[in-house]
Design a protein around this motif. Structure first.
Motif, PDB file in Angstrom:
ATOM      1  N   LEU A 148       0.846  -1.189   0.000  1.00 31.13           N
ATOM      2  CA  LEU A 148       0.000   0.000   0.000  1.00 31.13           C
ATOM      3  C   LEU A 148       0.885   1.245   0.000  1.00 31.13           C
ATOM      4  O   LEU A 148       1.816   1.341   0.797  1.00 31.13           O
ATOM      5  N   THR A 149       0.597   2.167  -0.890  1.00 30.19           N
ATOM      6  CA  THR A 149       1.358   3.406  -0.997  1.00 30.19           C
ATOM      7  C   THR A 149       0.386   4.582  -1.025  1.00 30.19           C
ATOM      8  O   THR A 149      -0.820   4.396  -1.245  1.00 30.19           O
ATOM      9  N   PRO A 150       0.893   5.805  -0.818  1.00 33.27           N
ATOM     10  CA  PRO A 150       0.017   6.986  -0.915  1.00 33.27           C
ATOM     11  C   PRO A 150      -0.625   7.150  -2.294  1.00 33.27           C
ATOM     12  O   PRO A 150      -1.581   7.918  -2.435  1.00 33.27           O
ATOM     13  N   MET A 151      -0.114   6.418  -3.292  1.00 34.13           N
ATOM     14  CA  MET A 151      -0.672   6.521  -4.642  1.00 34.13           C
ATOM     15  C   MET A 151      -2.094   5.990  -4.722  1.00 34.13           C
ATOM     16  O   MET A 151      -2.771   6.171  -5.733  1.00 34.13           O
ATOM     17  N   ILE A 152      -2.561   5.358  -3.660  1.00 33.91           N
ATOM     18  CA  ILE A 152      -3.942   4.873  -3.638  1.00 33.91           C
ATOM     19  C   ILE A 152      -4.920   6.040  -3.794  1.00 33.91           C
ATOM     20  O   ILE A 152      -6.001   5.890  -4.376  1.00 33.91           O
ATOM     21  N   PHE A 153      -4.524   7.227  -3.315  1.00 31.47           N
ATOM     22  CA  PHE A 153      -5.386   8.402  -3.440  1.00 31.47           C
ATOM     23  C   PHE A 153      -5.444   8.874  -4.896  1.00 31.47           C
ATOM     24  O   PHE A 153      -6.463   9.421  -5.336  1.00 31.47           O
ATOM     25  N   VAL A 154      -4.367   8.653  -5.640  1.00 38.62           N
ATOM     26  CA  VAL A 154      -4.378   8.973  -7.069  1.00 38.62           C
ATOM     27  C   VAL A 154      -5.341   8.032  -7.791  1.00 38.62           C
ATOM     28  O   VAL A 154      -6.075   8.445  -8.684  1.00 38.62           O
ATOM     29  N   ALA A 155      -5.338   6.743  -7.385  1.00 38.37           N
ATOM     30  CA  ALA A 155      -6.261   5.776  -7.983  1.00 38.37           C
ATOM     31  C   ALA A 155      -7.711   6.190  -7.738  1.00 38.37           C
ATOM     32  O   ALA A 155      -8.565   6.065  -8.619  1.00 38.37           O
ATOM     33  N   ILE A 156      -7.998   6.698  -6.537  1.00 36.79           N
ATOM     34  CA  ILE A 156      -9.351   7.172  -6.223  1.00 36.79           C
ATOM     35  C   ILE A 156      -9.707   8.364  -7.111  1.00 36.79           C
ATOM     36  O   ILE A 156     -10.838   8.472  -7.611  1.00 36.79           O
ATOM     37  N   PHE A 157      -8.748   9.261  -7.344  1.00 36.70           N
ATOM     38  CA  PHE A 157      -8.982  10.421  -8.203  1.00 36.70           C
ATOM     39  C   PHE A 157      -9.261   9.987  -9.643  1.00 36.70           C
ATOM     40  O   PHE A 157     -10.123  10.554 -10.313  1.00 36.70           O
ATOM     41  N   VAL A 158      -8.538   8.968 -10.108  1.00 39.66           N
ATOM     42  CA  VAL A 158      -8.783   8.438 -11.456  1.00 39.66           C
ATOM     43  C   VAL A 158     -10.201   7.874 -11.539  1.00 39.66           C
ATOM     44  O   VAL A 158     -10.907   8.073 -12.537  1.00 39.66           O
ATOM     45  N   TYR A 159     -10.625   7.174 -10.498  1.00 43.53           N
ATOM     46  CA  TYR A 159     -11.995   6.660 -10.446  1.00 43.53           C
ATOM     47  C   TYR A 159     -13.003   7.806 -10.549  1.00 43.53           C
ATOM     48  O   TYR A 159     -14.026   7.700 -11.245  1.00 43.53           O
ATOM     49  N   LEU A 160     -12.733   8.903  -9.861  1.00 41.19           N
ATOM     50  CA  LEU A 160     -13.647  10.051  -9.881  1.00 41.19           C
ATOM     51  C   LEU A 160     -13.797  10.599 -11.295  1.00 41.19           C
ATOM     52  O   LEU A 160     -14.919  10.883 -11.749  1.00 41.19           O
ATOM     53  N   ILE A 161     -12.691  10.731 -12.005  1.00 37.27           N
ATOM     54  CA  ILE A 161     -12.757  11.233 -13.381  1.00 37.27           C
ATOM     55  C   ILE A 161     -13.491  10.241 -14.267  1.00 37.27           C
ATOM     56  O   ILE A 161     -14.263  10.622 -15.155  1.00 37.27           O
ATOM     57  N   MET A 162     -13.282   8.939 -14.030  1.00 33.93           N
ATOM     58  CA  MET A 162     -14.010   7.931 -14.795  1.00 33.93           C
ATOM     59  C   MET A 162     -15.514   8.041 -14.565  1.00 33.93           C
ATOM     60  O   MET A 162     -16.313   7.909 -15.501  1.00 33.93           O
ATOM     61  N   PHE A 163     -15.937   8.310 -13.317  1.00 33.91           N
ATOM     62  CA  PHE A 163     -17.355   8.503 -13.014  1.00 33.91           C
ATOM     63  C   PHE A 163     -17.915   9.680 -13.825  1.00 33.91           C
ATOM     64  O   PHE A 163     -19.013   9.589 -14.402  1.00 33.91           O
ATOM     65  N   ILE A 164     -17.174  10.773 -13.857  1.00 34.68           N
ATOM     66  CA  ILE A 164     -17.621  11.962 -14.591  1.00 34.68           C
ATOM     67  C   ILE A 164     -17.708  11.654 -16.084  1.00 34.68           C
ATOM     68  O   ILE A 164     -18.661  12.049 -16.770  1.00 34.68           O
ATOM     69  N   PHE A 165     -16.695  10.937 -16.596  1.00 37.87           N
ATOM     70  CA  PHE A 165     -16.690  10.573 -18.010  1.00 37.87           C
ATOM     71  C   PHE A 165     -17.880   9.675 -18.341  1.00 37.87           C
ATOM     72  O   PHE A 165     -18.559   9.882 -19.358  1.00 37.87           O
ATOM     73  N   ALA A 166     -18.143   8.692 -17.491  1.00 33.83           N
ATOM     74  CA  ALA A 166     -19.272   7.787 -17.717  1.00 33.83           C
ATOM     75  C   ALA A 166     -20.590   8.546 -17.697  1.00 33.83           C
ATOM     76  O   ALA A 166     -21.481   8.302 -18.527  1.00 33.83           O
ATOM     77  N   PHE A 167     -20.730   9.492 -16.766  1.00 31.54           N
ATOM     78  CA  PHE A 167     -21.963  10.286 -16.696  1.00 31.54           C
ATOM     79  C   PHE A 167     -22.112  11.151 -17.937  1.00 31.54           C
ATOM     80  O   PHE A 167     -23.210  11.256 -18.509  1.00 31.54           O
ATOM     81  N   GLY A 168     -21.018  11.768 -18.382  1.00 34.41           N
ATOM     82  CA  GLY A 168     -21.084  12.619 -19.571  1.00 34.41           C
ATOM     83  C   GLY A 168     -21.486  11.844 -20.808  1.00 34.41           C
ATOM     84  O   GLY A 168     -22.383  12.270 -21.559  1.00 34.41           O
TER      85      GLY A 168
END
Length: 261
Positions: free
Chosen positions: A136-156
């Protein structure tokens, strides 16, 4: 438009959550395993792909079962959301023809439903990371941010498809073919950037939004690799633009949907 959109989110947020919970209960009403199926489906697919590509084709990707499972979770959310969007107005004809709700709330309700399933499956992913000793690394928060953008893309994407799905009956067939093609081009069970010959692999990985989201999320989550922030920002801007176009289109034409369905 933004002011109206935020006001509608606040006004109809109870409807979205209630509809999502109702659909969840309806899905498992006559099932013996209930919500366990939401875990078994991607888990069984992961086992099949791990055997085929890990054993038969000899993939040496580190943490390969976790690699596939994490990709499947993101892909399943996107494909289910997009597929549902095309028919969501027709499927909710009784609501659409009797009371007014902003039509994108029907889509948000389905995204909440898929989000609950995703949250349960992510718990299994966390357990798998422990079993396979993924650091586990702090990069897990980057993965969460990528998920957020994917949610926005899917909604769009889905808001635009929601509109055209009302008027074009054949759109569902065309999107089903496109989704199937995207599945094999999105690197769910391999790394597109390294599998396809250079420089085409990296180009394809950046131009295919789901390939980029999946590889960026997995790179950050499993290997502690920072994604290309410039490309990530580009896709974030495109995703927001798609949302603006989709919501604006729905607001403009949603009154005519009743006449069609």
């Amino acid at each position: 438009m933004l002011k109206r959109f935020l006001a509608d989110l606040r006004k109809y947020n109870y409807f979205c959550w209630y509809s999502a919970k109702t659909d969840l209960k309806a899905e498992v009403a006559n099932s013996y395993l209930n919500w366990v199926w939401w875990i078994l489906e991607p888990l069984c697919n992961m086992l099949v792909y791990t055997f085929v590509f890990g054993s038969v084709f000899g993939s040496n990707q580190q943490y390969y079962p976790v690699f596939i499972y994490s990709g499947l979770l993101m892909w399943n959310f996107f494909s289910r959301t997009v597929t549902y969007s095309i028919k969501c107005v027709r499927m909710n004809r009784d609501i659409v023809t009797k009371v007014y709700v902003p039509k994108f709330t029907l889509l948000i309700s389905n995204m909440l439903l898929n989000g609950i399933k995703l949250a349960i499956a992510l718990c299994i992913l966390a357990a798998m990371m422990l079993v396979f000793q993924v650091p586990l690394t702090p990069m897990i928060f980057v993965a969460i941010f990528v998920y957020l953008i994917m949610f926005i893309f899917a909604f769009g994407c889905s808001t635009i498809l929601l509109h055209f799905g009302v008027f074009i009956d054949d759109l569902g067939y065309a999107i089903a073919i496109l989704i199937n093609m995207m599945f094999f081009m999105s690197g769910v069970f391999n790394d597109i950037a390294t599998t396809v010959a250079a420089p085409f692999g990296q180009i394809l990985a950046n131009l295919n939004p789901m390939a980029f989201f999946i590889s960026s999320m997995r790179g950050a989550l499993l290997y502690g690799i920072m994604p290309d922030l410039r490309v990530l920002l580009d896709w974030a801007i495109i995703s927001i633009a798609l949302c603006v176009v989709g919501v604006r289109t729905i607001y403009k034409y949603e009154n005519s949907y009743v006449k069609v369905v």
